[in-house]
Design an enzyme around this catalytic site. Structure first.
Site: not given
Ligand code: 26V
Length: 795
Positions: A352, A532-533, A538, A640, A644
């Site tokens: 992701h 979004k975050r 972004k 995503t 929406k």
């Molecule tokens: C990484 C970590 C690192 C450790 C601590 C907690 C944590 C939580 C999440 C992540 C990775 C986040 C990656 C993410 O959210 N990617 C998003 O995924 C969406 C669904 O596929 C996508 O639409 C977004 O573009 C993408 O940024």
């Protein structure tokens, strides 16, 4: 069909639950009591399809999908379940009969915010779609006591407070104390009778809590199984008797921290031991549960891949590889090479993110300390892979004293997928080029999607009503039918009705903004939304800089033919992400100045409601005119939210990034405001060390905006507040805000011109809805079932 019978039944069940489950006299019941009683009555109606689905899966010997995810960002459940059961109208009427407003009751439910953003929300949409298409599935996650923090603004700055969704009864789950497993950590490895045996030094219990997830029309239901951590020994009685109460409760405290909080930072990876323990906690509990169920059916372990597909949602559950191998080899006595084949045939890995700072890697010291046996297995996997596919191309799993979870997940999975066409391409070319060459065909694409039940039917009754009147029912689980709207776009009556639905949503949002933010916004203004975050890539910064330029342009030409605008922001920054927090403060500081400027005469308003979450998205997205998807090309894996907005009739202003590329392809260039550098141009552009300076000097409005910020125009009490930020734009503009500014500014002008032509705008808006069928997560799930899981739909 909602019959009189079902209405009377629902009414009786609500009263029964109020009286006998909650022990409340209807005379004295609070809003909370009514909500919980209604939730139980709705939940009752999911139980039958849930049992039926489980029975069919067993009876027909169907393969099951196990979706392992550290995050499930589900939001509220009451209205979603009610809509999927076809009971919304009935619930509205029955509650009105009790003197209760259904909307108010629905909004009393706290969001289940067990995720950060896109990755967690995708998992929630997938759960709903798997239930809708009849894919037998379990979601496995952690039952965090505290979900994502609550956000407030103090003097424009983000302040975090803990979230507390479980303070009240959570009526959707069934506790399953009988489904509990022991999870080990630390300790050492012994050789016993020629076999390696892990002797953990610490243990906790993982105890299951099941939430049924019902699909469209209640035809199928699956289980979301969340694990809560509990101590294996309750407390140290000896210490307690000695009066040392704090020390006596230590084992309990230690265990419960495991499922206490969701990690709120998805930006920068930190090698925290607790995070590794959480990941193993989820993975080990899930695998024990999967194997218990598999063995109950009496199959041979080598048959596992015929009955079980395990999907790893990013690398967070990537310990599933070594843990499955450990169980097969150490506990079940399988040969190592056979175990590898079995595990790989079961496992799939979804990537992701390409951001290097978000990719997980664990120091071998930490990994080996927390999971000594898994460390040995990972090294054995690594040398096995090197032996078979070895140098010259070899990229190790263990390198520079770190375990790289991406490489581990890749090697242990039979399929690796990206989440949009562009992203999957970059996964092949930039993230795993060597592994891709060694395993051609393993990396595939599955473009993300969103569930149209929640993100259109439920959150936008005005538009879904019009869709039903125009093309009939059945689009909800066959979203390509929205194409049928295209034939009506030339009909002025249809366009007027489309505009009226949007206008109603905007009026409702204006009221809400007025009540909550104390800002008056004109429902006829163009609602321009970025939610979004908050992340540098972004580029909320690009948006707010353009707001300032727009404000200046209005002041310079007060009699210009300006399209009134409301620029809406929403989103949280990770608590430790200083730059993101600075951007939040700047947006809030700018909004104070602009919103109170009499010269603007309401032509521009900037609003940033705090605590953006799933429920706020359901309110904002149906009311949006313009969708902001402006990331630096090559950085947003998919997005995503972009889908929406499109479904809800908001054209995109955006870059060629993530799924924007496919949105543009579906909707056509005439219905999309495209701007900015492409992913390739971004790489090239960075080679010029003066890229930002050159761009700023070539764009007077940008130069002026930066000058104003630097001079303290938006922070008069502290003029140098944003010196650092402005300096970074000039000298360290990694995300190319300056280089894309002029193109963005121009595209904003084109969007305004299009909006001013009402007919043209309504055509564009309606075309976005009509061509959004591809972005249903039902399509995505069918893709995973066919290309990764080899599972046939039961419906
Ligand atoms: C990484 C970590 C690192 C450790 C601590 C907690 C944590 C939580 C999440 C992540 C990775 C986040 C990656 C993410 O959210 N990617 C998003 O995924 C969406 C669904 O596929 C996508 O639409 C977004 O573009 C993408 O940024």
């Amino acid at each position: 069909m909602v019959t009189e019978f079902s209405r009377e039944g629902l009414k009786a069940d609500i009263l029964r639950h109020l009286t006998y489950t909650l022990g409340k006299d209807p005379e004295h019941a609070s809003r909370y009591d009514w909500r919980v009683a209604l939730s139980y009555a709705i939940r009752d109606r999911i139980v039958e399809p849930w049992f039926a689905s489980t029975r069919r899966t067993w009876a027909e010997g169907r393969k099951r999908v196990y979706y392992l995810s550290m995050e499930f960002l589900i939001g509220r459940l009451l209205e979603d379940a009610t809509v999927n059961l076809g009971l919304r109208e009935a619930a509205v009427e029955v509650m009105a009969g009790f003197g209760q407003d259904f909307r108010t009751i629905v909004e009393d439910e706290p969001d289940a915010a067990l995720g950060n953003g896109g990755l967690g929300r995708l998992a929630a949409c997938f759960m709903e779609s798997m239930a809708t298409v009849g894919c037998p599935a379990y979601g496995y996650g952690i039952r965090y006591e505290h979900g994502l923090f609550r956000q407030r603004f103090e003097g424009g700055r983000q302040v975090e407070t803990p979230e507390d969704w479980l303070r009240q009864t959570h009526p959707w789950e069934f506790a399953r104390p009988e489904s509990a497993y022991t999870i080990g950590f630390k300790g050492h490895v012994e050789t016993q009778g020629g076999r390696e045996v892990w002797v953990p030094g610490e243990t906790v219990r993982a105890s299951a809590h099941d939430t049924p997830v019902v699909g469209w029309k209640g035809r199928w239901a699956n289980t979301l199984r969340l694990w809560a951590a509990e101590p294996t020994t309750l407390f140290d009685l000896e210490r307690f008797n000695r009066g040392d109460y704090a020390a006596a409760a230590e084992p309990e405290a230690l265990a419960r921290t495991l499922s206490r909080v969701l990690y709120p930072d998805d930006t920068t990876y930190q090698g925290k031991e607790l995070r590794l323990k959480q990941e193993f906690f989820l993975t080990s509990a899930a695998l024990q549960d999967i194997l218990r169920r598999f063995k109950a059916a009496g199959h041979a372990l080598t048959d596992l891949p015929r009955h079980v597909a395990i999907q790893m949602n990013d690398t967070h559950p990537a310990l599933a590889g070594p843990e499955l191998v450990r169980i097969l080899v150490d506990d079940e006595g399988m040969m190592f090479d056979t175990a590898l084949d079995v595990a790989r045939a079961c496992l799939g890995y979804t990537n992701h993110t390409l951001l290097p700072e978000a990719l997980e890697r664990w120091a071998t010291f930490t990994f080996g300390n927390v999971l000594p046996r898994h460390m040995q297995i990972v090294e054995r996997i690594d040398s096995w892979h090197r032996r078979i596919y070895g140098p010259p191309h070899y990229v190790g799993i263990v390198k520079h004293h770190e375990v790289r979870m991406g490489e581990l997940a890749f090697v242990m999975a039979h399929k690796v997928n990206g989440v949009s066409a562009l992203h999957s391409d970059l996964v092949k070319r930039n993230l795993f080029p060597e592994l891709n060459a060694l395993h051609p065909g393993r990396i595939i694409n599955q473009t993300n999607g969103v569930t149209p039940r929640r993100w259109l039917k439920m959150c936008n009754p005005a538009l879904s009503g019009l869709i039903g009147q125009t093309i009939g029912e059945g689009w909800e689980d066959d979203l390509d039918r929205l194409r049928g709207l295209e034939a009506h776009v030339d009909d002025a009556g249809f366009r007027a009705a489309f505009g009226a639905a949007k206008r109603a949503n905007k009026a409702a949002l204006s009221d809400w903004i007025g009540r909550n933010e104390g800002v008056a916004v004109d429902p006829d203004a163009m609602f321009d939304v970025q939610v979004k975050r908050i992340h540098e890539y972004k580029r909320q910064l690009l948006n707010i800089l353009e707001c300032i330029a727009h404000w200046q342009a209005i002041r310079a030409n007060p009699n210009g033919n300006w399209v009134p605008r409301v620029r809406i922001f929403g989103g949280k920054a990770a608590p430790g992400y200083a730059v993101a927090k600075e951007i939040i403060r700047l947006i809030n500081d700018v909004s104070v100045v602009v919103n109170s400027d009499p010269e603007v005469r309401g032509l521009l308003k900037i609003v940033y409601p705090p605590n953006y979450n799933v429920s706020m998205a359901e309110r904002l997205i149906p009311a949006a005119d313009l969708s902001e998807q402006i990331s630096t090309a090559g950085k947003e894996a998919s997005g995503t939210g972009n889908m929406k907005f499109m479904m809800n009739g908001a054209p995109t202003i955006g870059t060629l990034d993530g799924a924007n590329v496919e949105i543009l392809e579906q909707v056509g260039a005439e219905n999309f405001f495209l701007f900015g550098l492409t992913a390739e141009e971004v790489m090239k552009r960075r080679e010029n060390p003066d890229h930002a300076r050159d761009a700023i000097l070539a764009c007077q409005p940008l130069q002026d905006v930066l000058q104003m910020i630097a001079e303290g125009r938006f922070s008069p009490d502290e003029p140098d507040r944003y010196h650092g930020l402005v300096h970074r734009v000039w000298h360290h503009d990694y995300f190319l805000v300056a280089s894309d500014f002029a193109a963005y500014h121009a595209a904003q002008g084109q969007a305004a011109a299009a909006y001013a032509d009402r007919d043209r705008w309504l055509r564009m808006a309606a075309m976005n809805t009509a061509r959004s069928g591809f972005f249903s997560s039902d399509r995505t799930i069918r893709g995973y079932m066919a290309d990764i899981w080899s599972v046939d739909p039961a419906l």
